[in-house]
Scaffold this motif. Structure first.
Motif, PDB file in Angstrom:
ATOM      1  N   CYS A 449      45.980  24.105  40.616  1.00 32.58           N
ATOM      2  CA  CYS A 449      46.096  25.533  40.035  1.00 32.58           C
ATOM      3  C   CYS A 449      44.635  25.999  39.706  1.00 32.58           C
ATOM      4  CB  CYS A 449      47.040  25.686  38.926  1.00 32.58           C
ATOM      5  SG  CYS A 449      48.655  25.320  39.250  1.00 32.58           S
ATOM      6  N   GLU A 450      43.585  25.214  39.164  1.00 33.18           N
ATOM      7  CA  GLU A 450      42.562  25.595  38.685  1.00 33.18           C
ATOM      8  C   GLU A 450      41.788  26.542  39.754  1.00 33.18           C
ATOM      9  OE1 GLU A 450      38.582  24.291  36.483  1.00 33.18           O
ATOM     10  OE2 GLU A 450      39.815  22.703  37.267  1.00 33.18           O
ATOM     11  N   GLY A 451      41.293  27.650  39.300  1.00 29.89           N
ATOM     12  CA  GLY A 451      40.447  28.788  40.132  1.00 29.89           C
ATOM     13  C   GLY A 451      41.569  29.182  41.484  1.00 29.89           C
ATOM     14  N   ASN A 452      42.664  29.052  41.429  1.00 29.09           N
ATOM     15  CA  ASN A 452      43.452  29.222  42.726  1.00 29.09           C
ATOM     16  C   ASN A 452      44.059  30.683  42.573  1.00 29.09           C
ATOM     17  OD1 ASN A 452      45.351  29.382  44.978  1.00 29.09           O
ATOM     18  ND2 ASN A 452      46.047  27.202  44.620  1.00 29.09           N
ATOM     19  N   ASP A 453      43.502  31.548  43.276  1.00 34.07           N
ATOM     20  CA  ASP A 453      44.100  32.911  43.184  1.00 34.07           C
ATOM     21  C   ASP A 453      44.940  33.539  44.365  1.00 34.07           C
ATOM     22  OD1 ASP A 453      42.310  32.991  45.173  1.00 34.07           O
ATOM     23  OD2 ASP A 453      40.962  34.195  44.134  1.00 34.07           O
ATOM     24  N   GLY A 454      45.492  32.280  45.142  1.00 36.22           N
ATOM     25  CA  GLY A 454      46.221  32.349  46.125  1.00 36.22           C
ATOM     26  C   GLY A 454      46.035  33.474  47.480  1.00 36.22           C
ATOM     27  N   GLU A 455      44.669  33.295  47.625  1.00 35.83           N
ATOM     28  CA  GLU A 455      43.967  34.288  48.745  1.00 35.83           C
ATOM     29  C   GLU A 455      44.517  33.678  50.006  1.00 35.83           C
ATOM     30  OE1 GLU A 455      40.147  35.019  48.254  1.00 35.83           O
ATOM     31  OE2 GLU A 455      40.243  36.316  46.538  1.00 35.83           O
ATOM     32  N   THR A 456      44.384  32.512  50.162  1.00 35.61           N
ATOM     33  CA  THR A 456      44.705  32.021  51.679  1.00 35.61           C
ATOM     34  C   THR A 456      46.063  31.392  51.809  1.00 35.61           C
ATOM     35  OG1 THR A 456      43.923  29.731  51.126  1.00 35.61           O
ATOM     36  CG2 THR A 456      42.309  31.449  51.721  1.00 35.61           C
ATOM     37  N   PRO A 457      46.715  31.248  52.983  1.00 35.31           N
ATOM     38  CA  PRO A 457      48.097  30.683  52.800  1.00 35.31           C
ATOM     39  C   PRO A 457      48.159  29.081  52.357  1.00 35.31           C
ATOM     40  CG  PRO A 457      47.371  31.567  55.136  1.00 35.31           C
ATOM     41  CD  PRO A 457      46.280  31.341  54.229  1.00 35.31           C
ATOM     42  N   GLN A 458      46.933  28.325  52.577  1.00 35.47           N
ATOM     43  CA  GLN A 458      46.730  27.088  51.842  1.00 35.47           C
ATOM     44  C   GLN A 458      46.836  27.067  50.527  1.00 35.47           C
ATOM     45  OE1 GLN A 458      44.808  28.214  54.252  1.00 35.47           O
ATOM     46  NE2 GLN A 458      44.915  27.048  56.150  1.00 35.47           N
ATOM     47  N   ASP A 459      46.123  28.063  50.011  1.00 32.79           N
ATOM     48  CA  ASP A 459      46.180  28.130  48.403  1.00 32.79           C
ATOM     49  C   ASP A 459      47.576  28.540  47.716  1.00 32.79           C
ATOM     50  OD1 ASP A 459      43.570  27.414  48.163  1.00 32.79           O
ATOM     51  OD2 ASP A 459      42.588  29.145  48.104  1.00 32.79           O
ATOM     52  N   ARG A 460      48.476  29.212  48.541  1.00 29.25           N
ATOM     53  CA  ARG A 460      49.453  29.796  48.052  1.00 29.25           C
ATOM     54  C   ARG A 460      50.448  28.695  48.147  1.00 29.25           C
ATOM     55  NH1 ARG A 460      47.809  34.624  50.738  1.00 29.25           N
ATOM     56  NH2 ARG A 460      48.968  33.998  52.567  1.00 29.25           N
ATOM     57  N   ASP A 461      50.426  27.958  49.467  1.00 26.37           N
ATOM     58  CA  ASP A 461      51.218  26.779  49.469  1.00 26.37           C
ATOM     59  C   ASP A 461      51.212  25.769  48.679  1.00 26.37           C
ATOM     60  OD1 ASP A 461      52.460  27.977  51.674  1.00 26.37           O
ATOM     61  OD2 ASP A 461      51.094  26.581  53.186  1.00 26.37           O
ATOM     62  N   LEU A 462      49.744  25.461  47.915  1.00 24.86           N
ATOM     63  CA  LEU A 462      49.674  24.427  46.853  1.00 24.86           C
ATOM     64  C   LEU A 462      50.169  25.109  45.513  1.00 24.86           C
ATOM     65  CD1 LEU A 462      47.835  22.018  47.249  1.00 24.86           C
ATOM     66  CD2 LEU A 462      45.673  23.173  46.447  1.00 24.86           C
ATOM     67  N   LEU A 463      50.097  26.468  45.283  1.00 27.10           N
ATOM     68  CA  LEU A 463      50.497  26.863  44.020  1.00 27.10           C
ATOM     69  C   LEU A 463      52.102  26.949  44.064  1.00 27.10           C
ATOM     70  CD1 LEU A 463      48.694  30.231  43.496  1.00 27.10           C
ATOM     71  CD2 LEU A 463      48.584  28.073  42.163  1.00 27.10           C
ATOM     72  N   GLU A 464      52.593  27.076  45.115  1.00 28.89           N
ATOM     73  CA  GLU A 464      54.292  27.078  45.085  1.00 28.89           C
ATOM     74  C   GLU A 464      54.607  25.424  45.107  1.00 28.89           C
ATOM     75  OE1 GLU A 464      55.260  28.572  49.126  1.00 28.89           O
ATOM     76  OE2 GLU A 464      54.729  30.505  48.540  1.00 28.89           O
ATOM     77  N   ARG A 465      53.796  24.432  45.562  1.00 28.71           N
ATOM     78  CA  ARG A 465      54.138  23.071  45.448  1.00 28.71           C
ATOM     79  C   ARG A 465      54.221  22.587  44.241  1.00 28.71           C
ATOM     80  NH1 ARG A 465      54.338  18.873  49.275  1.00 28.71           N
ATOM     81  NH2 ARG A 465      54.897  20.646  50.532  1.00 28.71           N
ATOM     82  N   ALA A 466      53.032  23.069  43.460  1.00 26.90           N
ATOM     83  CA  ALA A 466      52.816  22.883  42.118  1.00 26.90           C
ATOM     84  C   ALA A 466      54.191  23.246  41.086  1.00 26.90           C
ATOM     85  CB  ALA A 466      51.331  23.238  41.607  1.00 26.90           C
ATOM     86  N   SER A 467      54.586  24.443  41.501  1.00 26.99           N
ATOM     87  CA  SER A 467      55.459  25.164  40.774  1.00 26.99           C
ATOM     88  C   SER A 467      57.060  24.310  40.956  1.00 26.99           C
ATOM     89  CB  SER A 467      55.711  26.766  41.405  1.00 26.99           C
ATOM     90  OG  SER A 467      56.995  27.441  40.655  1.00 26.99           O
ATOM     91  N   ASP A 468      57.053  23.934  42.217  1.00 28.25           N
ATOM     92  CA  ASP A 468      58.331  23.325  42.542  1.00 28.25           C
ATOM     93  C   ASP A 468      58.346  21.837  42.025  1.00 28.25           C
ATOM     94  OD1 ASP A 468      59.203  25.197  43.964  1.00 28.25           O
ATOM     95  OD2 ASP A 468      58.343  24.421  46.143  1.00 28.25           O
ATOM     96  N   ILE A 469      57.186  21.299  41.854  1.00 27.52           N
ATOM     97  CA  ILE A 469      57.046  19.939  41.184  1.00 27.52           C
ATOM     98  C   ILE A 469      57.311  20.035  39.680  1.00 27.52           C
ATOM     99  CG2 ILE A 469      55.266  18.245  40.460  1.00 27.52           C
ATOM    100  CD1 ILE A 469      54.518  18.077  43.292  1.00 27.52           C
ATOM    101  N   SER A 470      56.801  21.230  39.078  1.00 27.84           N
ATOM    102  CA  SER A 470      57.139  21.540  37.673  1.00 27.84           C
ATOM    103  C   SER A 470      58.584  21.549  37.338  1.00 27.84           C
ATOM    104  CB  SER A 470      56.234  22.634  37.095  1.00 27.84           C
ATOM    105  OG  SER A 470      56.833  23.652  37.495  1.00 27.84           O
ATOM    106  N   GLN A 471      59.327  22.208  38.167  1.00 28.76           N
ATOM    107  CA  GLN A 471      60.635  22.571  38.096  1.00 28.76           C
ATOM    108  C   GLN A 471      61.447  21.300  38.278  1.00 28.76           C
ATOM    109  OE1 GLN A 471      62.168  25.752  37.524  1.00 28.76           O
ATOM    110  NE2 GLN A 471      63.664  24.251  36.795  1.00 28.76           N
ATOM    111  N   ARG A 472      61.053  20.364  39.222  1.00 27.30           N
ATOM    112  CA  ARG A 472      61.687  19.078  39.391  1.00 27.30           C
ATOM    113  C   ARG A 472      61.326  18.278  38.333  1.00 27.30           C
ATOM    114  NH1 ARG A 472      59.388  15.663  44.374  1.00 27.30           N
ATOM    115  NH2 ARG A 472      59.352  17.816  44.923  1.00 27.30           N
ATOM    116  N   ILE A 473      59.997  18.097  37.667  1.00 34.29           N
ATOM    117  CA  ILE A 473      60.015  17.455  36.361  1.00 34.29           C
ATOM    118  C   ILE A 473      61.060  17.714  35.139  1.00 34.29           C
ATOM    119  CG2 ILE A 473      58.403  16.921  34.220  1.00 34.29           C
ATOM    120  CD1 ILE A 473      57.805  15.271  36.959  1.00 34.29           C
TER     121      ILE A 473
END
Length: 761
Positions: A449-473
């Motif tokens: 998440c650090e410095g990730n503003d979701g500009e690229t598809p890879q960055d957006r995928d990374l943010l979505e995966r982090a969000s999914d994992i927090s929800q799973r926890i």
């Protein structure tokens, strides 16, 4: 999770074959992927060496050999896992084992295999010494396991000898250089140092739980036994806290090798309590001292807030009032479990305001207490529970304030607040143990998440995966740390590609910076050469314009492309001198000498004009204009302006305005600080604060061999600042540069928490 201690024998023993299979499974789970984890750090080191430009001849050979190893990574991992498995089969049936991993002892040994064997023997001795105590426990329990299977005792399948033999058998047939072999061994040793302490503790726990341990007396049965173990844990921990000097004990343990388990919180029932027997007394003392010191800081900080009126009346500890019962840990955990799946809006709002998270956590827990039938007017949190709540609040607040997290990441962290309160309540090792699963997951989420503003598809995928994992926890965590381990493994696999992109970004930043420096140096040299020739005397406009434009450009090109060719450089310089001499001959009306001079210079002048982008026809036309100007002896001659300083590129000017404007205006620096900055090396982390007060973690990515300036990049590999040691010294003197930031987000957040507590106290 089990809370059994080492040394306790169960009334019944588990099937030895199944226990051996479980040991094999856990060993492969911990170590099975080791060969694949070696190549990345080695590649980083080789790239860092190549950027330093130290001139070593074997760098290319090392990189080529490493590239070949990377292509065979899957087969290396498979071969390594097979060798580990064969170690367990040899232990199960020693008579059927082949004599030695890697071939018959009567076989001729090649030079490379001999080198691997010698290095392996040294590493075996080192690991035997480092893990002597847990290895002795594993060997004793494996001996009991072998007796239960009716087999003679074989070679320890998880001992250093087997682990090193499995490693050398993978690479003895590979074509590796001597320096690459040394790097492989060094990296393998580092990986083992990171994993073995925890793995031996786990294996000892498996054997002890299965009944293969040394008796220390009949244990109490049922609930009485659990209570006795809890009392023993509490007494042991309290005794360590009371007797060990904090600083001295913590300093006595190497920071990178704290691999053992940490003491549990009173009432903790996690598996970490069972692993305590695999940790040396010095390590236990250091960990306990660190926790005790942290709690002492917290108590002083909280007491100061109470006296200063910094806590609302409803949030102040009320243990001193009559008729107040301290809540048990399991009761508070029950409240947190009730609140865990609820929307995290309150925590998200609290994270937006510094210092509000602890208050919000307590408000929510009080609300949970009411729902469960507890009267908040008659109960209160214990000191340990207050510590856990405050530490989680300070930790998350520090993460969000100091790691350039975007607003969209706030909800990800808000979801994790209550699960981490539960972790802190049941396992305070999370605050001091680097390999704790919950700690590693928070590091991975912050990295995503650090410095990730979701500009690229890879960055957006990374943010979505982090969000999914927090929800799973939130949905899956029920005091079993395996949930954090699985989530970390999933996110870390995705981050591996992200780290590769960051490495490439750092390399591009270093190459771009080096290119700019070379261009700037070439332009400076060319401008100096122009000044020297124009300042010699009055010149015709044609000659002065030729020297300050086409010749200067040609000289820059020669310095950039052929700087190492002294002949071409001397030839380019001589052209400028010859043009000045031609103008002098024209002024003195020495026509024949001038004609000879221009005829001799014509090929070089045409070449100079061509390097400025003119085709042959345009170059001939410009040459004719120069000849016409020199053909008239009385042509007007005058002084011409010196070339102006090169303009600073806009992005470079912006970064200097962001970080250096005030310091550059003040001038002057501390020589001692500057010398300290010159000792920084690629990979060192710092904390840099802009003139607007924004703080970011930066890494020294590259040292310029041309100017000795340092390239600082953020955690996403993007250039933050390029500055000299003197400029960094000025930043440090003004308090806007701190050397020694931690590599991981959790470590740095805890460092900031301690600094905050110290400062407030």
């Amino acid at each position: 999770m089990s809370g059994h201690l080492h040394g306790v024998v169960h009334n019944t023993r588990a099937d030895p074959a199944r226990v051996l299979e479980e040991l094999k499974r856990q060993t492969l789970e911990q170590l099975g992927g080791l060969p694949g984890s070696l190549y990345g750090p080695i590649e980083d080191a080789l790239k860092a060496d190549s950027l330093k430009g130290d001139g070593r001849n074997h760098q290319f050979e090392d990189q080529a050999a490493l590239w070949i190893l990377r292509q065979q990574q899957a087969s290396h991992v498979m071969a390594f896992r097979q060798q580990i498995g064969q170690g367990f089969e040899a232990f199960r049936a020693p008579g059927a084992a082949v004599g030695g991993v890697g071939g018959s002892p009567l076989q001729l040994v090649g030079e490379q295999q001999l080198a691997f064997d010698l290095d392996g023997e040294r590493l075996v001795e080192l690991l035997e010494q480092r893990y002597q105590r847990p290895l002795e426990m594993v060997r004793a329990r494996l001996q009991m396991l072998a007796q239960a299977m009716g087999a003679p005792e074989g070679v320890n399948p998880v001992g250093p000898y087997r682990l090193i033999k499995a490693f050398t058998s993978v690479y003895t047939e590979a074509q590796v250089t001597e320096s690459l072999r040394m790097r492989l061994f060094r990296q393998y040793e580092q990986e083992l140092a990171r994993l073995l302490g925890d793995m031996y503790a786990r294996l000892n726990q498996v054997l002890a739980t299965a009944g293969y341990g040394m008796a220390t007396g009949a244990p109490p049965a049922g609930p009485a036994r659990a209570a006795a173990e809890e009392r023993r844990d509490r007494n042991t921990l309290d005794g360590v806290f009371d007797t060990v000097p904090h600083r001295e004990a913590a300093a006595s343990v190497p920071h990178d090798y704290q691999q053992g388990s940490y003491p549990p919180a009173p009432g903790q029932g996690s598996g970490y309590a069972a692993q305590g027997g695999a940790v040396s007394q010095v390590e236990v003392a250091a960990m306990a001292a660190e926790l005790a010191e942290l709690r002492t800081q917290l108590h002083a900080w909280r007491e100061g807030l109470i006296k200063g009126g910094g806590l609302p009346p409803g949030q102040q500890p009320q243990r001193t009032m009559a008729q107040r019962r301290e809540l048990r840990v399991d009761e508070v955990v029950g409240m947190a479990s009730l609140l865990q799946p609820e929307p995290p809006d309150a925590f998200a709002r609290a994270l937006a305001v510094s210092g509000r998270l602890g208050e919000t956590i307590r408000d929510q827990l009080f609300d949970g207490a009411r729902r469960l039938g507890f009267n908040p007017d008659q109960t209160c949190f214990s000191p340990e529970e207050d510590d856990a709540i405050d530490l989680v609040a300070l930790l998350f607040d520090s993460l969000f304030r100091n790691h350039a997290l975007q607003d969209r990441a706030r909800r990800v962290y808000a979801r994790l607040v209550m699960p981490y309160v539960k972790v802190a309540l049941t396992d305070n090792a999370v605050f001091v143990k680097r390999e704790h699963p919950a700690r590693r997951l928070l590091d991975a989420i912050t990295e995503a998440c650090e410095g990730n503003d979701g500009e690229t598809p890879q960055d957006r995928d990374l943010l979505e995966r982090a969000s999914d994992i927090s929800q799973r926890i939130v949905s899956d965590y029920n005091e079993d740390l395996a949930v954090f381990e699985l989530a970390h493994a999933e996110l870390d696999a995705m981050l591996a590609q992200h780290r590769r992109r960051i490495e490439l970004q750092e390399q591009r930043a270093a190459k771009a910076t080096y290119g700019r420096e070379r261009l700037g140096a070439a332009r400076s040299q060319a401008d100096q050469a122009v000044r020297e020739r124009i300042a010699d005397g009055k010149l015709t406009s044609a000659v002065a314009d030729f020297i300050s434009t086409p010749w200067r450009h040609h000289l820059v090109q020669v310095l950039l492309r052929e700087n190492e060719d002294p002949k071409r450089r001397a030839q380019a310089m001589a052209l400028g001198d010859a043009l000045v001499m031609a103008d002098k001959l024209a002024a003195e009306n020495r026509g024949r000498e001038l004609a000879d001079q221009l005829l001799a210079l014509q090929p070089i002048i045409i070449q100079c004009l061509s390097s400025s982008g003119l085709d042959e026809s345009a170059a001939q036309h410009a040459m004719a204009g120069l000849v016409r100007a020199l053909a008239t002896p009385d042509k007007e001659r005058a002084d011409h302006p010196q070339p102006s300083a090169a303009e600073v590129e806009e992005d470079v000017a912006e970064e200097r305005r962001r970080y250096l404007a005030d310091d550059a205006a003040q001038g002057g620096h501390d020589p001692l600080l500057a010398e300290r900055m010159r000792q920084l090396e690629p990979g060192d982390w710092l904390r840099l604060t802009s003139l607007q007060g924004e703080t970011v973690a930066v890494k020294v990515a590259w040292l310029s061999p041309l100017t000795s300036r340092l390239l600082l990049v953020n955690r996403r590999g993007v250039r933050a600042l390029v500055a000299s040691a003197e400029e960094l010294a000025m930043l440090a003197a003004s308090g806007r540069l701190v050397v020694g930031a931690e590599r991981t987000a959790f470590d740095e957040a805890m460092r900031q928490v301690r600094r905050h507590l110290d400062r407030v106290i």
